[in-house]
Design a protein around this motif. Structure first.
Motif, PDB file in Angstrom:
ATOM      1  N   LEU A  78      -2.499 -14.372 -13.119  1.00  0.00           N
ATOM      2  CA  LEU A  78      -3.757 -13.597 -12.771  1.00  0.00           C
ATOM      3  C   LEU A  78      -3.287 -12.183 -12.568  1.00  0.00           C
ATOM      4  CD1 LEU A  78      -6.488 -13.624 -12.298  1.00  0.00           C
ATOM      5  CD2 LEU A  78      -6.068 -14.271  -9.829  1.00  0.00           C
ATOM      6  N   TYR A  79      -3.595 -11.279 -13.458  1.00  0.00           N
ATOM      7  CA  TYR A  79      -3.212  -9.878 -13.300  1.00  0.00           C
ATOM      8  C   TYR A  79      -4.555  -8.866 -13.346  1.00  0.00           C
ATOM      9  CZ  TYR A  79       0.393 -11.981 -16.148  1.00  0.00           C
ATOM     10  OH  TYR A  79       1.363 -12.898 -16.289  1.00  0.00           O
TER      11      TYR A  79
ATOM     12  N   THR B   6     -12.834 -11.109  -3.847  1.00  0.00           N
ATOM     13  CA  THR B   6     -11.713 -11.933  -3.489  1.00  0.00           C
ATOM     14  C   THR B   6     -11.907 -13.205  -3.484  1.00  0.00           C
ATOM     15  OG1 THR B   6     -11.073 -10.244  -2.488  1.00  0.00           O
ATOM     16  CG2 THR B   6      -9.841 -12.135  -1.759  1.00  0.00           C
TER      17      THR B   6
ATOM     18  N   LEU C 139      -7.801  -4.776  -6.011  1.00  0.00           N
ATOM     19  CA  LEU C 139      -8.218  -5.872  -5.102  1.00  0.00           C
ATOM     20  C   LEU C 139      -7.485  -6.177  -3.756  1.00  0.00           C
ATOM     21  CD1 LEU C 139      -9.372  -8.860  -7.416  1.00  0.00           C
ATOM     22  CD2 LEU C 139     -10.787  -7.899  -5.514  1.00  0.00           C
ATOM     23  N   LEU C 140      -6.412  -6.002  -3.779  1.00  0.00           N
ATOM     24  CA  LEU C 140      -5.373  -6.205  -2.684  1.00  0.00           C
ATOM     25  C   LEU C 140      -5.629  -4.943  -1.686  1.00  0.00           C
ATOM     26  CD1 LEU C 140      -3.188  -7.892  -1.186  1.00  0.00           C
ATOM     27  CD2 LEU C 140      -1.706  -6.408  -2.312  1.00  0.00           C
ATOM     28  N   LEU C 141      -5.713  -3.845  -2.178  1.00  0.00           N
ATOM     29  CA  LEU C 141      -5.623  -2.585  -1.355  1.00  0.00           C
ATOM     30  C   LEU C 141      -6.965  -1.749  -1.048  1.00  0.00           C
ATOM     31  CD1 LEU C 141      -2.316  -0.844  -3.009  1.00  0.00           C
ATOM     32  CD2 LEU C 141      -2.543  -2.529  -0.932  1.00  0.00           C
TER      33      LEU C 141
ATOM     34  N   LEU D 134      -5.341  -6.584  -9.764  1.00  0.00           N
ATOM     35  CA  LEU D 134      -5.104  -7.285  -8.479  1.00  0.00           C
ATOM     36  C   LEU D 134      -4.667  -6.387  -7.415  1.00  0.00           C
ATOM     37  CD1 LEU D 134      -5.610 -10.288  -8.924  1.00  0.00           C
ATOM     38  CD2 LEU D 134      -3.560 -10.726  -8.844  1.00  0.00           C
ATOM     39  N   LYS D 135      -4.009  -5.256  -7.895  1.00  0.00           N
ATOM     40  CA  LYS D 135      -3.429  -4.227  -6.933  1.00  0.00           C
ATOM     41  C   LYS D 135      -4.565  -3.499  -6.081  1.00  0.00           C
ATOM     42  CE  LYS D 135      -0.974  -0.094  -7.437  1.00  0.00           C
ATOM     43  NZ  LYS D 135       0.033   0.757  -8.257  1.00  0.00           N
TER      44      LYS D 135
ATOM     45  N   ILE E 101       7.499  -6.301 -18.303  1.00  0.00           N
ATOM     46  CA  ILE E 101       7.304  -6.760 -19.587  1.00  0.00           C
ATOM     47  C   ILE E 101       7.373  -5.905 -20.679  1.00  0.00           C
ATOM     48  CG2 ILE E 101       4.909  -7.052 -18.951  1.00  0.00           C
ATOM     49  CD1 ILE E 101       6.749  -9.454 -21.263  1.00  0.00           C
TER      50      ILE E 101
ATOM     51  N   VAL F  76      -6.742 -20.246 -12.976  1.00  0.00           N
ATOM     52  CA  VAL F  76      -6.376 -19.349 -13.698  1.00  0.00           C
ATOM     53  C   VAL F  76      -4.784 -18.840 -13.218  1.00  0.00           C
ATOM     54  CG1 VAL F  76      -6.584 -16.731 -14.438  1.00  0.00           C
ATOM     55  CG2 VAL F  76      -8.649 -18.299 -13.927  1.00  0.00           C
TER      56      VAL F  76
ATOM     57  N   LEU G 244       1.440 -11.186  -6.601  1.00  0.00           N
ATOM     58  CA  LEU G 244       0.435 -10.406  -5.931  1.00  0.00           C
ATOM     59  C   LEU G 244      -0.855 -11.399  -5.534  1.00  0.00           C
ATOM     60  CD1 LEU G 244       1.029  -7.518  -5.671  1.00  0.00           C
ATOM     61  CD2 LEU G 244      -0.651  -6.956  -7.489  1.00  0.00           C
ATOM     62  N   LYS G 245      -1.017 -12.368  -6.589  1.00  0.00           N
ATOM     63  CA  LYS G 245      -2.165 -13.401  -6.096  1.00  0.00           C
ATOM     64  C   LYS G 245      -1.823 -14.214  -4.984  1.00  0.00           C
ATOM     65  CE  LYS G 245      -3.152 -17.616  -8.315  1.00  0.00           C
ATOM     66  NZ  LYS G 245      -3.153 -18.594  -9.629  1.00  0.00           N
TER      67      LYS G 245
ATOM     68  N   ARG H  17       0.750  -1.034   0.045  1.00  0.00           N
ATOM     69  CA  ARG H  17      -0.019  -0.062   0.137  1.00  0.00           C
ATOM     70  C   ARG H  17       0.948   1.330   0.028  1.00  0.00           C
ATOM     71  NH1 ARG H  17      -4.780  -0.167   1.523  1.00  0.00           N
ATOM     72  NH2 ARG H  17      -4.888  -1.985   2.808  1.00  0.00           N
TER      73      ARG H  17
ATOM     74  N   LEU I 185      -2.691 -11.862  -2.185  1.00  0.00           N
ATOM     75  CA  LEU I 185      -3.995 -11.597  -2.122  1.00  0.00           C
ATOM     76  C   LEU I 185      -4.820 -12.698  -1.345  1.00  0.00           C
ATOM     77  CD1 LEU I 185      -6.572  -9.754  -2.840  1.00  0.00           C
ATOM     78  CD2 LEU I 185      -6.645 -11.383  -4.803  1.00  0.00           C
ATOM     79  N   LEU I 186      -4.265 -13.786  -1.612  1.00  0.00           N
ATOM     80  CA  LEU I 186      -4.988 -15.024  -1.118  1.00  0.00           C
ATOM     81  C   LEU I 186      -4.504 -15.832   0.145  1.00  0.00           C
ATOM     82  CD1 LEU I 186      -5.672 -16.708  -4.600  1.00  0.00           C
ATOM     83  CD2 LEU I 186      -7.395 -15.270  -3.154  1.00  0.00           C
TER      84      LEU I 186
ATOM     85  N   VAL J 277      -0.675  -6.147 -20.015  1.00  0.00           N
ATOM     86  CA  VAL J 277      -0.281  -7.413 -19.641  1.00  0.00           C
ATOM     87  C   VAL J 277      -1.115  -8.547 -20.211  1.00  0.00           C
ATOM     88  CG1 VAL J 277       1.475  -6.937 -17.902  1.00  0.00           C
ATOM     89  CG2 VAL J 277      -0.818  -7.157 -17.315  1.00  0.00           C
TER      90      VAL J 277
ATOM     91  N   VAL K  75     -11.962 -14.758  -6.669  1.00  0.00           N
ATOM     92  CA  VAL K  75     -10.534 -15.151  -7.110  1.00  0.00           C
ATOM     93  C   VAL K  75      -9.909 -16.359  -6.623  1.00  0.00           C
ATOM     94  CG1 VAL K  75      -8.171 -14.209  -7.126  1.00  0.00           C
ATOM     95  CG2 VAL K  75     -10.043 -12.456  -7.713  1.00  0.00           C
ATOM     96  N   ARG K  76     -10.233 -16.475  -5.394  1.00  0.00           N
ATOM     97  CA  ARG K  76      -9.655 -17.743  -4.722  1.00  0.00           C
ATOM     98  C   ARG K  76     -10.208 -18.970  -5.315  1.00  0.00           C
ATOM     99  NH1 ARG K  76      -7.814 -17.625   0.202  1.00  0.00           N
ATOM    100  NH2 ARG K  76      -8.975 -15.732   0.844  1.00  0.00           N
TER     101      ARG K  76
ATOM    102  N   SER L 133      -8.488 -19.307  -8.488  1.00  0.00           N
ATOM    103  CA  SER L 133      -6.975 -19.380  -8.602  1.00  0.00           C
ATOM    104  C   SER L 133      -6.265 -20.661  -8.948  1.00  0.00           C
ATOM    105  CB  SER L 133      -6.479 -19.009  -7.109  1.00  0.00           C
ATOM    106  OG  SER L 133      -6.622 -20.087  -6.349  1.00  0.00           O
TER     107      SER L 133
END
Lengths: 463, 463
Positions: B182-183, B169, B203-205, B200-201, A259, B179, A200-201, A173, A204-205, B242, B172-173, B176
């Protein structure tokens, strides 16, 4: 501005994009030259930086400069990062220093370093101390431009192996504004040594109280700062990576390459190969000056002149033969075309095989063996066609001419195909870019060899 | 196996990788032929799929087949996905059906579809019903192999706009395992229409109780299933993506394309361009049979033969001139080399400019104007050098020969450079790949034109 309406996407392009075409350029030129700043910025808001870059490239130079001055620093930065080097430098040269500072501060360090590297040195040195990331940029500028160090950005998320996932997420963050494209968190010891990576996956998980070291991937791929960018491209491509950490010689994390920059490298290297094949030196761009273009093209034109002068001297050597039978001159273009074309074909395959790793230098004999077989088949087919044509058009003394030409074409096919396949292996062995084997070099060489073979065979059989 | 010790990385490659080289191949060949399965699998565990693919490629065919049978299905799948088409098909052809089923089930749908597409049709049809993703694969196989539909995978994470981040989330789990890379999570309505994307960023934050629709990005780039893969490559490259969502004509999400596949497309298209430039047809690979190679090369050899036959007939037309002054034959290679080299140089720049978007078809006159200026400079330099050489070596009647050659070189430089720059624009206008302008076509054309100019000038001035 009907051509630019964002709600009329055409079949073959993504929906929702304002397409920059000649009509859009004309509209912008008019608005810019009339000082319609508000309308211009309104329209620009619908464009991605890559599209604004395209627009700048096609606007008259004064209008391009004006547009760049009008853009908000963030947008200006992202746009400038998409421009081609030479054009960018000329566009930025007379921007006031404080605008340049703002623009560079809005960029990631890798892009800012690229922009700085292309500016006149004095200007770059003046600018450097005024920037936020002076230290990082000075460091990046020290690496060779075509190395991993020169390609990497200093922005990355570093976490410690002893942290919990909650702490790691907090670190993400904190870095999230600075680090734009975020795919991986890097796990480093306190001395900066990279010991693992975390996607990041996974972040997150995984539950908040798990320790980073218990989940991190310790088997990761990295490069060191000195690795050539072409090699970075190969590694990223091979192992399907979206980013790769860059380490110094002690294993400390120095930066990361994403990339999008690697894709640019892959494209640049492919373009470079095509330019080498086409007899161009010095990385010619469409906006180069006439003098620069001329200087980049003359070397191979002159090599071509010398090589073809040697071919000419082969012909002079056999002037006696030509005086006896001027018909032999008719076949000079056929002899040189066959040699050049056959050699370039086999060279192209050898070069691609070597660069993709499908062929190794050790495979040289197997490869040449196969090429000889192909050359015999193709040489026989072409010889047969040529001999038929000679018989049909009733040129010269048919039977002897047919024998001469048939034997010549077969010999040239084998000889040219073989040296076309061989030369890339030899160049690779000596560390020279094998793409140069497909350029004027191999065609010139085969002109000389082909004409020599032709006149020797003609002297023995036909005369 | 000292060359393969993972703890002795060399300077120019990433640390920690087992490098597959000739020594490693020999070691594996020995182990495989002696049936040392345990040791082989032990060593394989240190290799990435791309490296196992390289190993397979360089092993004797029987040993490669054996190794593939020994690999665990997951590893075999990932490895097979990295192999070149022709080689892969021949390697898989005699694998028992249940092994193939296991191997294909371990792959993402995009890779599985690629593998299926290259197998003999009957075999693919037999296999299809035995697979987990029969339906998805049948659908993917219906798209053209070189379109976005053919490139996409059906695996993606779809969430709803009305969900909270906690629900997203959770989704996503659930996805996961299926997939891998996963971006981005895709936000779709219940009918499948894509209405937004979420990184994903984000989602995480974001806090768990925030709604997806309040944070999602609604201004995203997508492609439709029918878009050509080259265009997909251009879009991904341009906008630094990406992954890119693929929609049907109603805006429903059908799949997604990830950057690793796009990188392969970019490389393949670059290789294809180089092959076209080199006069190869039919996408030649290093493992092709002699017959297939020969068939791919003959078309341009024959075109070259016809073209150079026309050049020859130009010479025949001026046989009278040649009989008067055989010295003119000496300069035939110089005339053809100058025309070919100059044309290829200017064509290469036009092709690259057009393909990168730096040049538009409308820029044709501006571009040709610049090229003419360059051609005059270079023509003058080469003419001066040639005339000096003629004077120094005292060939023929110096002053008239010098005048003839000087004028010829200048004319050819301008003419060849101009048509080299023009032809790519014309081809692009008619929807033909401009890369073909850099191949034997343009050199052959300029042989004919150059010789005609040369003999016309020589007839008027020299004779």
């Amino acid at each position: 501005m009907p051509s630019a309406a964002p709600d009329t996407p055409t079949e073959d392009r993504p929906a929702g994009l304002l397409e920059v075409d000649a009509g859009v350029v004309d509209d912008f030129t008019a608005l810019l030259s009339h000082g319609q700043r508000g309308m211009v910025l309104n329209l620009i808001a619908d464009l991605y930086p890559a599209d604004i870059a395209l627009l700048l490239r096609h606007l008259p130079f004064d209008e391009a400069r004006r547009l760049l001055r009008w853009l908000p620093p963030e947008t200006a930065g992202d746009t400038v990062a998409e421009l081609e080097d030479t054009f960018r430098a000329s566009l930025l040269e007379d921007l006031p220093q404080h605008s340049l500072t703002q623009l560079l501060d809005a960029l990631d360090t890798d892009d800012a370093a690229d922009v700085l590297a292309d500016l006149p040195e004095e200007m770059a040195l003046d600018l450097l101390p005024t920037l936020e990331d002076t230290e990082d940029l000075t460091e990046l500028l020290d690496y060779g431009e075509e190395t991993a160090g020169g390609l990497m950005a200093r922005e990355f998320v570093a976490i410690r192996p002893g942290w919990t996932f909650a702490e790691a997420t907090e670190q993400v963050r904190r870095s999230s504004e600075e680090v734009d494209e975020l795919y991986t968190a890097y796990v480093t010891e306190s001395d900066g040594t990279l010991v693992g990576v975390l996607s990041l996956k996974q972040l997150l998980l995984s539950p908040a109280d798990v320790l980073v070291r218990d989940v991190m991937e310790t088997d990761f791929i990295s490069v060191t700062t000195g690795v050539d960018q072409e090699e970075v491209g190969r590694i990223v491509q091979r192992y399907d990576l979206v980013s790769v950490p860059v380490l110094d010689e002690h294993g400390r994390l120095m930066g990361r390459i994403t990339i999008d920059d690697v894709v640019d490298v892959i494209r640049d290297e492919a373009e470079e190969d095509i330019q080498i094949m086409s007899g161009l030196t010095g990385d010619e761009g469409t906006s180069d000056t006439i003098f620069r273009i001329s200087r980049g093209r003359l070397p191979w034109l002159i090599v071509g002149l010398i090589g073809s002068g040697l071919s000419g001297s082969v012909i002079t050597t056999f002037e006696g033969a030509l005086q006896q039978a001027v018909v032999l001159a008719t076949f000079i273009p056929i002899v040189t075309a066959m040699g050049g074309n056959a050699a370039v074909q086999s060279a192209a395959i050898a070069v691609q095989g070597l660069s993709s790793g499908e062929l190794w230098v050790d495979d040289i004999f197997r490869r040449v063996g196969k090429e000889v077989a192909v050359a015999m088949v193709n040489g026989a087919v072409v010889a047969a066609l040529l001999c038929t044509a000679v018989a049909v058009f009733d040129l010269g003394d048919p039977s002897l001419l047919v024998a001469t030409l048939g034997l010549t074409m077969l010999t040239i096919s084998v000889m040219a195909t073989t040296n076309g396949a061989l030369i890339p292996f030899i160049l690779t062995r000596f560390g020279i870019d094998p793409a140069s084997a497909m350029g004027p070099f191999v065609t010139t060489l085969n002109d000389i060899l082909g004409l020599t073979v032709y006149f020797l065979i003609a002297s023995y059989i036909y005369l």
